[in-house]
Scaffold this active site. Structure first.
Site, PDB file in Angstrom:
ATOM      1  CG  HIS A 131       1.531  -1.675  -7.114  1.00  0.00           C
ATOM      2  ND1 HIS A 131       0.903  -1.981  -5.919  1.00  0.00           N
ATOM      3  CD2 HIS A 131       2.700  -2.372  -7.114  1.00  0.00           C
ATOM      4  CE1 HIS A 131       1.649  -2.818  -5.239  1.00  0.00           C
ATOM      5  NE2 HIS A 131       2.751  -3.058  -5.931  1.00  0.00           N
ATOM      6  CB  CYS A 141       6.242  -2.338  -6.556  1.00  0.00           C
ATOM      7  SG  CYS A 141       6.512  -3.355  -8.023  1.00  0.00           S
TER       8      CYS A 141
END
Length: 196
Positions: free
Chosen positions: A147, A171
């Site tokens: 992201h 992430c």
């Protein structure tokens, strides 16, 4: 000078309080600095990719904090990446360990997010991850993505700071410029290999 120090401290606090876990309910959010409506329209209309720029593989080297995109074995683009807060402690073992997984996965979904600029969800946990977690009596976790930046860093003013630290829940975070390059080049099914 004092104002800049206060702003940097506030940004740092926001950075470490944000993450990439399950999306949270935010009430009626119809517009953020990330233009969520516009992002969702791209997905709905199928204009989120450019076939001429498609890649076939993403490679992440955790130790180098580097993400690279390839097409037919040729390097197309590389960038810095931040990992989970415990990204240097090895492979992801269970939910909540703040580690970034290692292994072979696929991109399974694109997501527009009001907290983090554009996300590419990976197929973690795979069968091996699930079996390892089951053997250890824990849950493997999930919702691991590549992201962009938190919305407080929408303009990239703090990229030097955010990309110099591991701060996610597991992430892989890149600059908004980098996620835009990935977004246009990636379609569902693209392979991603994550190495230690």
């Amino acid at each position: 000078m004092i104002r800049n120090t206060i702003l940097l401290a506030a940004g740092a606090a926001a950075l470490f309080l944000s993450g990439c876990g399950e999306p949270r309910a935010y009430g009626k959010v119809d517009k953020t600095p990330y233009e969520i409506r516009e992002c969702n329209k791209e997905l709905y209309r199928g204009i989120d990719t450019d076939p001429e720029k498609h890649i076939d593989k993403i490679v992440v080297h955790k130790k180098k904090r580097e993400l690279a995109m390839y097409k037919k074995g040729k390097l197309i683009y590389a960038c810095k990446v931040s990992l989970g807060k415990n990204g240097d402690k090895g492979d992801k073992v269970q939910a909540g360990d703040y580690r970034t997984p290692e292994g072979s996965y696929r991109i399974v979904r694109k997501k527009c997010d009001p907290r983090l600029y554009k996300s590419l969800m990976i197929s973690y946990p795979n069968a091996e991850d699930k079996a390892r977690a089951r053997a250890n009596g824990v849950k493997p976790g999930g919702y691991i993505t590549i992201h962009g930046q938190p919305k407080w860093n929408a303009d990239g003013h703090a990229d030097r700071f955010t990309l110099a630290h591991d701060w996610t829940e597991g992430c892989m975070a890149v600059s908004n410029k980098a996620i835009d390059a990935l977004w246009i080049a990636v379609k569902n099914g693209v392979k991603i290999d994550i190495y230690p």
